[in-house]
Write a protein that holds these residues in place. Structure first.
Motif, short mmCIF file in Angstrom:
data_model
loop_
_atom_site.label_atom_id
_atom_site.label_comp_id
_atom_site.label_asym_id
_atom_site.label_seq_id
_atom_site.Cartn_x
_atom_site.Cartn_y
_atom_site.Cartn_z
N VAL A 173 20.89 37.95 103.74
CA VAL A 173 21.43 39.27 104.07
C VAL A 173 20.38 40.09 104.81
CG1 VAL A 173 22.13 41.48 103.04
CG2 VAL A 173 23.20 39.36 102.28
N ASP A 174 19.15 40.05 104.34
CA ASP A 174 18.06 40.79 105.00
C ASP A 174 17.87 40.29 106.44
OD1 ASP A 174 15.82 42.70 104.89
OD2 ASP A 174 14.58 40.89 105.08
N LEU A 175 17.86 38.97 106.62
CA LEU A 175 17.71 38.41 107.97
C LEU A 175 18.91 38.79 108.85
CD1 LEU A 175 16.34 34.85 107.13
CD2 LEU A 175 15.13 36.67 108.35
N ALA A 176 20.10 38.74 108.28
CA ALA A 176 21.31 39.07 109.05
C ALA A 176 21.27 40.52 109.52
CB ALA A 176 22.54 38.81 108.19
N LYS A 177 20.79 41.41 108.67
CA LYS A 177 20.69 42.81 109.07
C LYS A 177 19.68 42.97 110.21
CE LYS A 177 20.74 45.85 105.63
NZ LYS A 177 20.50 46.43 104.30
N LYS A 178 18.57 42.27 110.12
CA LYS A 178 17.53 42.37 111.15
C LYS A 178 17.97 41.79 112.49
CE LYS A 178 13.48 42.70 108.29
NZ LYS A 178 13.12 42.16 107.03
N TYR A 179 18.75 40.71 112.45
CA TYR A 179 19.13 40.01 113.68
C TYR A 179 20.57 40.27 114.12
CZ TYR A 179 14.78 37.39 113.42
OH TYR A 179 13.46 37.03 113.39
#
Length: 141
Positions: free
Chosen positions: A23-29
């Motif tokens: 989820v954190d990576l998805a928000k960043k990318y």
């Protein structure tokens, strides 16, 4: 860099941590998350000495359905696009095949899941994913 992130999920503590990282990576990318849980029919059928009662597999499917609903709710609460899938068969093989099918840029998995018997006999699901995936794999501890 990452537009499609696949999370191998089983509702375990390690899988929930993997989902948090995804989820954190998805928000960043600005990525979409695909959360897949595999009903491990391969081990059940392989270890049984006779027919497996349908209610056992049905209860495994119900657990997977609940896990996926929980994962979807967590991702959506964070504002991330999410798609869920219930797969059946050998968990590592099913995840690798699904990653290929959706064109995942990254597979995120927990380092340990719920299948301790299978891990002892055949090795961990995360190890199987790392060894057979044709794309980057992030193993979360």
């Amino acid at each position: 860099m990452f537009k499609r992130i696949l999370v191998a999920y089983d509702g375990s503590q390690h899988a929930r941590k993997a989902l948090e990282v995804a989820v954190d990576l998805a928000k960043k990318y600005g990525a979409k998350i695909y959360v897949a849980e595999v009903v491990d029919t391969a081990t059940i059928l392989g270890l049984s000495m006779g027919p497996v009662p349908p209610d056992i597999i049905d209860s495994m499917r119900e657990k997977a359905k609940a896990d996926l609903a929980d994962a979807r709710a967590k991702a959506e609460a964070a504002g991330v696009l999410v798609e869920t899938a219930m797969l059946e068969g050998d968990p590592a093989a099913a995840i690798v095949e699904y990653a290929d099918k959706i064109g995942a840029d990254l597979v995120v998995t927990g380092s340990r899941g719920l299948s301790s018997i299978k891990r002892v006999l055949l090795g961990s699901v995360s190890t199987g994913i790392v060894n057979h995936a044709k794309r980057p794999v992030l193993v979360v501890k």
